[in-house]
Design an enzyme around this catalytic site. Structure first.
Site, PDB file in Angstrom:
ATOM      1  N   ILE A  24      47.322  40.539  41.894  1.00 55.87           N
ATOM      2  CA  ILE A  24      46.473  41.134  41.318  1.00 55.87           C
ATOM      3  C   ILE A  24      46.629  41.869  41.071  1.00 55.87           C
ATOM      4  O   ILE A  24      46.010  42.636  39.330  1.00 55.87           O
ATOM      5  CB  ILE A  24      44.799  41.007  42.345  1.00 55.87           C
ATOM      6  CG1 ILE A  24      45.001  39.484  43.455  1.00 55.87           C
ATOM      7  CG2 ILE A  24      43.934  41.611  42.369  1.00 55.87           C
ATOM      8  CD1 ILE A  24      44.429  39.316  44.781  1.00 55.87           C
ATOM      9  N   ARG A  68      55.276  50.721  48.341  1.00 60.00           N
ATOM     10  CA  ARG A  68      56.598  51.005  48.817  1.00 60.00           C
ATOM     11  C   ARG A  68      57.574  50.465  48.296  1.00 60.00           C
ATOM     12  O   ARG A  68      58.075  52.335  48.097  1.00 60.00           O
ATOM     13  CB  ARG A  68      57.280  49.792  49.783  1.00 60.00           C
ATOM     14  CG  ARG A  68      55.504  50.249  51.134  1.00 60.00           C
ATOM     15  CD  ARG A  68      55.622  48.867  51.918  1.00 60.00           C
ATOM     16  NE  ARG A  68      55.291  48.134  51.385  1.00 60.00           N
ATOM     17  CZ  ARG A  68      55.355  46.280  52.227  1.00 60.00           C
ATOM     18  NH1 ARG A  68      55.422  47.081  53.717  1.00 60.00           N
ATOM     19  NH2 ARG A  68      55.058  45.627  51.516  1.00 60.00           N
ATOM     20  N   ARG A  72      41.681  45.101  51.509  1.00 59.57           N
ATOM     21  CA  ARG A  72      40.696  44.668  52.424  1.00 59.57           C
ATOM     22  C   ARG A  72      40.310  46.139  53.270  1.00 59.57           C
ATOM     23  O   ARG A  72      40.784  47.623  52.716  1.00 59.57           O
ATOM     24  CB  ARG A  72      42.074  44.940  53.643  1.00 59.57           C
ATOM     25  CG  ARG A  72      43.172  43.396  53.392  1.00 59.57           C
ATOM     26  CD  ARG A  72      41.777  41.821  54.342  1.00 59.57           C
ATOM     27  NE  ARG A  72      42.039  40.948  54.575  1.00 59.57           N
ATOM     28  CZ  ARG A  72      41.635  39.623  52.647  1.00 59.57           C
ATOM     29  NH1 ARG A  72      40.933  40.483  51.985  1.00 59.57           N
ATOM     30  NH2 ARG A  72      42.495  39.241  53.141  1.00 59.57           N
ATOM     31  N   ASP A 115      34.358  45.796  47.815  1.00 64.96           N
ATOM     32  CA  ASP A 115      34.414  45.042  47.919  1.00 64.96           C
ATOM     33  C   ASP A 115      34.834  43.742  49.482  1.00 64.96           C
ATOM     34  O   ASP A 115      34.149  43.570  49.861  1.00 64.96           O
ATOM     35  CB  ASP A 115      34.710  43.791  46.300  1.00 64.96           C
ATOM     36  CG  ASP A 115      34.523  41.873  47.575  1.00 64.96           C
ATOM     37  OD1 ASP A 115      33.818  41.798  47.185  1.00 64.96           O
ATOM     38  OD2 ASP A 115      35.376  41.755  47.230  1.00 64.96           O
ATOM     39  N   GLU A 128      33.446  43.497  59.426  1.00 60.97           N
ATOM     40  CA  GLU A 128      32.930  41.999  57.855  1.00 60.97           C
ATOM     41  C   GLU A 128      32.518  41.361  58.792  1.00 60.97           C
ATOM     42  O   GLU A 128      33.059  40.721  60.263  1.00 60.97           O
ATOM     43  CB  GLU A 128      33.167  41.159  56.740  1.00 60.97           C
ATOM     44  CG  GLU A 128      33.938  42.525  56.099  1.00 60.97           C
ATOM     45  CD  GLU A 128      35.416  41.983  54.918  1.00 60.97           C
ATOM     46  OE1 GLU A 128      34.751  40.092  54.809  1.00 60.97           O
ATOM     47  OE2 GLU A 128      35.393  42.366  53.668  1.00 60.97           O
ATOM     48  N   HIS A 160      32.617  40.643  50.220  1.00 61.85           N
ATOM     49  CA  HIS A 160      33.966  40.550  50.322  1.00 61.85           C
ATOM     50  C   HIS A 160      33.795  39.121  48.504  1.00 61.85           C
ATOM     51  O   HIS A 160      33.798  38.137  49.200  1.00 61.85           O
ATOM     52  CB  HIS A 160      33.657  39.636  50.753  1.00 61.85           C
ATOM     53  CG  HIS A 160      35.421  39.481  51.555  1.00 61.85           C
ATOM     54  ND1 HIS A 160      35.803  39.740  52.448  1.00 61.85           N
ATOM     55  CD2 HIS A 160      36.418  39.118  50.876  1.00 61.85           C
ATOM     56  CE1 HIS A 160      37.390  39.428  52.481  1.00 61.85           C
ATOM     57  NE2 HIS A 160      37.523  38.627  51.465  1.00 61.85           N
TER      58      HIS A 160
HETATM   59  P1  NAP Z   1      50.955  40.837  46.340  1.00 62.10           P
HETATM   60  O1  NAP Z   1      50.802  40.109  45.271  1.00 62.10           O
HETATM   61  O2  NAP Z   1      51.862  40.341  47.740  1.00 62.10           O
HETATM   62  O3  NAP Z   1      50.634  42.031  46.638  1.00 62.10           O
HETATM   63  C1  NAP Z   1      50.826  43.398  46.910  1.00 62.10           C
HETATM   64  C2  NAP Z   1      50.926  44.679  46.752  1.00 62.10           C
HETATM   65  O4  NAP Z   1      50.920  45.604  47.020  1.00 62.10           O
HETATM   66  C3  NAP Z   1      52.656  44.846  46.067  1.00 62.10           C
HETATM   67  O5  NAP Z   1      53.126  45.242  44.726  1.00 62.10           O
HETATM   68  C4  NAP Z   1      53.295  45.525  47.285  1.00 62.10           C
HETATM   69  O6  NAP Z   1      54.194  45.706  46.860  1.00 62.10           O
HETATM   70  C5  NAP Z   1      52.030  46.375  47.767  1.00 62.10           C
HETATM   71  N1  NAP Z   1      52.361  46.646  48.991  1.00 62.10           N
HETATM   72  C6  NAP Z   1      51.953  46.153  50.168  1.00 62.10           C
HETATM   73  N2  NAP Z   1      52.083  46.561  51.466  1.00 62.10           N
HETATM   74  C7  NAP Z   1      52.187  47.907  50.712  1.00 62.10           C
HETATM   75  C8  NAP Z   1      51.901  49.123  51.505  1.00 62.10           C
HETATM   76  N3  NAP Z   1      52.109  49.464  53.505  1.00 62.10           N
HETATM   77  N4  NAP Z   1      51.931  50.300  50.954  1.00 62.10           N
HETATM   78  C9  NAP Z   1      52.059  50.474  49.164  1.00 62.10           C
HETATM   79  N5  NAP Z   1      51.816  49.131  48.747  1.00 62.10           N
HETATM   80  C10 NAP Z   1      51.985  48.228  49.638  1.00 62.10           C
HETATM   81  O7  NAP Z   1      49.166  39.852  46.857  1.00 62.10           O
HETATM   82  P2  NAP Z   1      48.004  39.820  45.810  1.00 62.10           P
HETATM   83  O8  NAP Z   1      47.925  38.337  45.924  1.00 62.10           O
HETATM   84  O9  NAP Z   1      48.144  40.982  44.563  1.00 62.10           O
HETATM   85  O10 NAP Z   1      46.568  40.148  47.305  1.00 62.10           O
HETATM   86  C11 NAP Z   1      46.683  41.593  47.420  1.00 62.10           C
HETATM   87  C12 NAP Z   1      45.965  41.528  48.297  1.00 62.10           C
HETATM   88  O11 NAP Z   1      44.571  41.865  47.914  1.00 62.10           O
HETATM   89  C13 NAP Z   1      45.737  40.833  49.277  1.00 62.10           C
HETATM   90  O12 NAP Z   1      46.944  40.828  50.561  1.00 62.10           O
HETATM   91  C14 NAP Z   1      44.488  40.587  50.391  1.00 62.10           C
HETATM   92  O13 NAP Z   1      43.925  41.379  51.029  1.00 62.10           O
HETATM   93  C15 NAP Z   1      43.446  40.683  48.360  1.00 62.10           C
HETATM   94  N6  NAP Z   1      42.304  40.242  48.192  1.00 62.10           N
HETATM   95  C16 NAP Z   1      41.185  40.425  48.484  1.00 62.10           C
HETATM   96  C17 NAP Z   1      40.176  39.373  48.056  1.00 62.10           C
HETATM   97  C18 NAP Z   1      38.683  39.393  48.258  1.00 62.10           C
HETATM   98  O14 NAP Z   1      38.006  38.200  47.447  1.00 62.10           O
HETATM   99  N7  NAP Z   1      38.446  41.040  47.695  1.00 62.10           N
HETATM  100  C19 NAP Z   1      40.391  38.251  47.467  1.00 62.10           C
HETATM  101  C20 NAP Z   1      42.350  37.785  47.308  1.00 62.10           C
HETATM  102  C21 NAP Z   1      42.832  39.672  47.594  1.00 62.10           C
HETATM  103  P3  NAP Z   1      55.694  46.573  47.829  1.00 62.10           P
HETATM  104  O15 NAP Z   1      55.658  45.274  48.706  1.00 62.10           O
HETATM  105  O16 NAP Z   1      56.746  46.870  47.383  1.00 62.10           O
HETATM  106  O17 NAP Z   1      54.913  47.951  48.983  1.00 62.10           O
HETATM  107  C1  8YV Z   2      38.881  35.121  50.589  1.00 60.84           C
HETATM  108  C2  8YV Z   2      41.189  36.811  50.128  1.00 60.84           C
HETATM  109  O1  8YV Z   2      37.381  35.117  50.324  1.00 60.84           O
HETATM  110  O2  8YV Z   2      42.500  35.447  49.356  1.00 60.84           O
HETATM  111  C3  8YV Z   2      42.002  36.448  50.517  1.00 60.84           C
HETATM  112  O3  8YV Z   2      42.646  37.373  50.527  1.00 60.84           O
HETATM  113  O4  8YV Z   2      40.443  38.187  50.699  1.00 60.84           O
HETATM  114  C4  8YV Z   2      39.360  36.150  49.819  1.00 60.84           C
HETATM  115  O5  8YV Z   2      40.176  35.755  48.294  1.00 60.84           O
HETATM  116  C5  8YV Z   2      39.215  35.060  52.150  1.00 60.84           C
HETATM  117  O6  8YV Z   2      40.372  34.891  52.179  1.00 60.84           O
HETATM  118  C6  8YV Z   2      38.423  34.027  52.401  1.00 60.84           C
HETATM  119  O7  8YV Z   2      38.413  33.602  53.925  1.00 60.84           O
END
Ligand code: NAP
Ligand code: 8YV
Length: 329
Positions: A163, A183, A240, A264, A269, A287
């Protein structure tokens, strides 16, 4: 010959997207309990459940060791969502239980929401709309000019993963500079890398958090990081809520340590701290990063496709790193 999966019991504890529930009900033997709670696991469920499909981020519940021990025949936890901080994946992986999540299918939606939240925060769009709806445009005239703008900003991304990259690509089109902290340095990436979050916060005036939750990022954005961001500073958190020290954030917003925040996600929550609700310089969303009908359906399909693939072909489609080694029984 198609394999009949209807004899396999899949447990849905608590609320799950209705399309996922419907597909599980048509494909498997769906069993349900009200919430993720080992006390609700009956002897029959203990013996028969072979898979779990859950959305543990909702309501702060957690698929932890107690719940997994109560279901000794569960082979897989299909997590609805890419973030799987609601599942103890390390415990699952160490005990031969597969954990899957829903990456990629939500990436572009969440990146879109991130840009919308960033712009809404900088240009005060929710307050400007309220000005119009309250009749102030007619009674008092134009909405005041926004002190903040995206123009000339330097953006730091905390968590340049799937993302984070999609957000960075969008930001390039907006003509602003992008740097990041992970990291590890991301390979083949031209954006400036900062090995510490503090270093990133010192170098930019806009911090976008899209890092996962869990112990490693707990309250990582604290008073020191907010102070490093500075008085022009803007925080956007779409990752998060647990990654932010919300007390420190409320104080920083109140005393001018930073200028504004767009959030968000929250630590507890759906409860949002009163100080953040009262702050005039916050934009708060419930969220909704991935929350379109289109994207949530795609997430539901991937959640269930993982179960189908596991039980019909012996492999998960999107295993989380902690459980990639787990083999089907
Ligand atoms: P991803 O591809 O695994 O990306 C996570 C990134 O964070 C990686 O580049 C990782 O790099 C870095 N990271 C992980 N732990 C870290 C740490 N302790 N310190 C510094 N950097 C760190 O995951 P993604 O698909 O992009 O999703 C990311 C997160 O977005 C999800 O885990 C979720 O919590 C959140 N999310 C929120 C929503 C929403 O609705 N608000 C929706 C979807 C996802 P390194 O491993 O090199 O550290
Ligand atoms: C969802 C999210 O809303 O994918 C995630 O990590 O935070 C959101 O896309 C959530 O997980 C629904 O439980």
């Amino acid at each position: 010959m198609t394999l009949d999966l209807r004899s396999i019991s899949i447990l849905v504890p608590g609320k799950l997207h209705e399309h996922a529930v419907s597909r599980i009900g048509k494909t498997f033997n769906l069993v349900a309990i009200d919430r993720i709670d080992p006390a609700l696991v009956t002897a029959d469920l203990r013996d028969t459940v072979r898979g779990i499909a859950a959305s543990p981020a909702i309501g702060g519940s957690f698929v932890g060791p107690d719940f997994l021990r109560a279901l000794p025949n569960a082979e897989i936890v299909a997590n609805f969502g890419v973030g799987y901080d609601g599942v103890d994946a390390a415990y699952a992986g160490a005990h031969g239980v597969m954990v899957t999540n829903t990456p990629d299918v939500l990436t572009e939606e969440v990146a879109d929401t991130t840009l919308a939240l960033l712009l809404a925060t900088l240009r005060e769009l929710p307050r400007a709309e309220r000005w119009l709806r309250d009749g102030n445009w007619v009674r008092k005239g134009n909405y005041p000019l926004s002190p903040l703008t995206l123009r000339g900003r330097s953006i730091g991304i905390f968590g340049l993963g799937r993302i984070g990259f999609a957000v960075a690509r969008r930001l390039e089109a907006f003509g602003v500079s992008v740097s990041y902290h992970n990291r590890r340095r991301a390979e083949g990436v031209a954006y400036a890398y900062h090995p510490t979050l503090k270093g990133l916060a010192e170098a930019v005036n806009t911090l976008i958090c899209i890092a996962p939750g869990g112990a490693a990022t707990l309250k990582a954005i604290n008073a020191e990081i907010l102070s490093a961001l500075g008085p022009e500073g803007v925080l956007v958190n779409i990752g998060r809520g647990s990654a932010v020290d919300e007390d420190a954030l409320a104080a920083a917003l109140a005393n001018g340590t930073i200028a504004a925040a767009g959030l968000d996600v929250f630590a507890d929550e759906p409860n949002v701290p009163q100080a953040l609700l009262d702050a005039p310089n916050t934009v708060l969303l419930p969220h909704i990063g991935s929350a379109s009908v289109h994207t949530r359906r795609a997430m539901a399909d991937l959640c269930v496709d993982n179960l189908v693939s596991w039980f019909s072909q012996g492999r998960a489609l999107t295993p989380v790193p902690e459980t990639v080694h787990v083999k089907a029984k």
